[in-house]
Design an enzyme around this catalytic site. Sequence first.
Site, PDB file in Angstrom:
ATOM      1  N   ASP A  47       2.568  31.883  21.450  1.00  0.00           N
ATOM      2  CA  ASP A  47       3.930  32.186  21.929  1.00  0.00           C
ATOM      3  C   ASP A  47       4.405  33.630  21.723  1.00  0.00           C
ATOM      4  O   ASP A  47       5.588  33.862  21.394  1.00  0.00           O
ATOM      5  CB  ASP A  47       4.950  31.246  21.251  1.00  0.00           C
ATOM      6  CG  ASP A  47       4.691  29.782  21.553  1.00  0.00           C
ATOM      7  OD1 ASP A  47       3.745  29.490  22.299  1.00  0.00           O
ATOM      8  OD2 ASP A  47       5.429  28.928  21.023  1.00  0.00           O
ATOM      9  N   LYS A  66       3.133  25.030  26.939  1.00  0.00           N
ATOM     10  CA  LYS A  66       3.453  23.876  26.085  1.00  0.00           C
ATOM     11  C   LYS A  66       4.957  23.658  26.061  1.00  0.00           C
ATOM     12  O   LYS A  66       5.720  24.608  25.903  1.00  0.00           O
ATOM     13  CB  LYS A  66       2.886  24.083  24.670  1.00  0.00           C
ATOM     14  CG  LYS A  66       3.452  25.270  23.913  1.00  0.00           C
ATOM     15  CD  LYS A  66       2.729  25.393  22.572  1.00  0.00           C
ATOM     16  CE  LYS A  66       3.293  26.484  21.692  1.00  0.00           C
ATOM     17  NZ  LYS A  66       4.671  26.327  21.270  1.00  0.00           N
ATOM     18  N   CYS A  73       6.286  27.267  15.505  1.00  0.00           N
ATOM     19  CA  CYS A  73       5.182  26.899  16.406  1.00  0.00           C
ATOM     20  C   CYS A  73       3.806  27.117  15.787  1.00  0.00           C
ATOM     21  O   CYS A  73       2.871  26.369  16.066  1.00  0.00           O
ATOM     22  CB  CYS A  73       5.330  27.628  17.727  1.00  0.00           C
ATOM     23  SG  CYS A  73       6.765  27.000  18.646  1.00  0.00           S
TER      24      CYS A  73
END
Length: 221
Positions: free
Chosen positions: A25, A130, A163
Amino acid sequence: MLRRIEALPGPFTFEPERTATIVIDMQRDFLEPGGFGAALGNDVTRLHTAIAPCAALLAASRAAGLLILHTREGHRPDLGDCPPAKLTRSPPGMRIGDPGPMGRILVRGEAGHDIIPELAPLPGEIVLDKPGKGAFWATDLEPILRHRGIEALLVAGVTTEVCVSTTVREANDRGFRCAVIGDACASYFPEFHAAALAMIHAQGGIFGWVATSSAATAALR
Ligand code: C5J
């Protein structure tokens, strides 16, 4: 050939052909001013320390022939994959799907959803979208890794306690060994970053190892 990274709580050994590097990310929405992270009131510059270590890890991983994966957190334009509880958590006007300076916040295909240019995936590298915090939830990650015989992961990205941690916990439960590259991860909250890393390698490596990018790149040479 078996490689060895100096890590906590002890050395992390891996075979390059059975190891993947996954960068979590590193998206404009989290790192750049005007994105989702900033809209939530975070100091996005705190994440910038991870950029150069991620770039070094990626370069060394590519040179050693590791499988490379990048993830992006985000949702379908119709927000059909966004749980209402996640959608309504932020104040109106700063919610997922709302218009922001880099397009709709955390929506796939928008500029803010992209990976920052410094860490842009190379052609042929896997980019996984995701909808959740963990990279295994509602994605093809597990079959991708299993089909290629991957058993170990070098993990970097943001944020350490959200995450990155969620992905490492998911991976550990599925039998993958994870070395988290600490300086290639970052958080808006330095104390959360430190605690998240400490939790991973505590108790004899309760769900992984923690190493530095210089230790990882030395092992990949
Ligand atoms: C968050 C992430 N913190 N990538 N996302 O919402 O850690």
